[in-house]
Scaffold this active site. Structure first.
Site, PDB file in Angstrom:
ATOM      1  N   CYS A 115       0.806  -1.215   0.000  1.00 18.15           N
ATOM      2  CA  CYS A 115       0.000   0.000   0.000  1.00 18.15           C
ATOM      3  C   CYS A 115       0.838   1.263   0.000  1.00 18.15           C
ATOM      4  CB  CYS A 115      -0.937   0.011   1.205  1.00 18.15           C
ATOM      5  SG  CYS A 115      -0.057   0.124   2.776  1.00 18.15           S
ATOM      6  N   GLY A 116       2.162   1.144   0.133  1.00 21.41           N
ATOM      7  CA  GLY A 116       3.001   2.330   0.086  1.00 21.41           C
ATOM      8  C   GLY A 116       3.222   2.977   1.434  1.00 21.41           C
TER       9      GLY A 116
END
Length: 282
Positions: A115-116
């Site tokens: 998801c970063g």
């Protein structure tokens, strides 16, 4: 629906002998999950248990935690351009009064390893959103001998894998080793969502006295799904990731990896492993 497998023509070569035959393959199709009519996510899955998959996905995302929070789950009629039903679009309608999260076209998933977000942010997100924290009192206690018997029990229950050889599985066991449920899917995360979603619709959450076994590795995402469902023990036949171990340690989850025969590694929550003697300290 009968769409879990498909037949394809294949060229078969064995010790120089060549033949053609039909082979059975695991099916893979997209499933779009809508929430109150609005698109939320698309996942590639093996058709079957789609309603459970959608419900389990919403549990893992922190949208719902109880069966009463779901009013209905239906396939969307007219999902194709010609008005037909593809059975690849599911709409989950929440019960009146249940808060609907802000949904954008670009899904904001806060709890997956892709998801970063940094590891700390991901761990915080799970801790602050789960409504079923791991809380088995007294703690579940499982012996190494019990754990070593579980992979064979899972394998014996994999009906589609026997026909295709290309499917992941997740199984839920009682603390005594009884097989409670098993689900298969081309994606290991989907198999877990199907288990959790079925438990939600059967009003069995939290799964506070169970063991979750997965057929592959233990990623952060799988550890997150276990924590969100209140599962105290997660075991995998392959390796865990570092962030999965961090989450297990922080959330109080027992995490077992490389569960093969009588061998296994316990990465977190060793207080739930019933040992006959103290481990050697190196």
């Amino acid at each position: 629906m009968g769409r879990a497998t498909e037949r394809r023509r294949t060229l078969r070569i064995r010790d120089g002998a060549v033949s053609t035959r039909a082979d059975t393959l695991v099916a893979e199709e997209p499933l779009e999950i809508r929430l109150n009519g609005r698109p939320l996510a698309i996942t590639m899955r093996t058709p079957g248990d789609d309603f459970a998959l959608a419900a389990g996905f919403l549990v893992s995302e922190g949208v719902i935690a109880e069966g009463e929070e779901v009013q209905s789950i239906v396939y969307c009629a007219g999902a194709t351009a010609d008005g037909g039903n593809s059975y690849n679009v599911v709409d989950v309608k929440l019960a009146p009064g249940v808060r609907v999260p802000d949904i954008t076209l670009e899904r904001n998933v806060y709890t997956t390893s892709s998801c970063g977000l940094c590891g700390k942010a991901s761990l915080d997100a799970v801790r602050t959103t789960t409504r079923h924290p791991v809380a088995d009192t007294p703690p579940v206690r499982v012996s190494p001998e019990l754990l070593s018997a579980l992979p064979d029990r899972l394998r014996a229950a994999q009906r589609v894998f026997d026909r295709t050889g290309g499917l992941h599985a997740a199984a839920l066991f009682s603390e005594e080793g009884e097989l409670l449920d098993v689900r298969e899917d081309v994606g290991r995360h989907n198999a877990v969502d199907k288990l959790v979603g079925r438990a939600l619709t059967d009003h069995r959450l939290p799964l506070s006295r169970t063991v979750l076994l997965v057929s592959g590795r233990a990623s952060f995402e799988l550890a997150q799904k276990a924590v969100m469902a209140g599962i105290p023990v997660l075991a995998a036949v392959s390796a865990p990731s570092s962030l999965a171990v961090d989450l297990a340690a922080e959330a109080g989850l027992t995490l077992v990896g490389f569960l093969r025969g009588a061998s296994m590694n316990v990465y977190a929550g060793e207080h739930r492993i019933a040992l006959e003697r103290e481990p050697d300290r190196v």
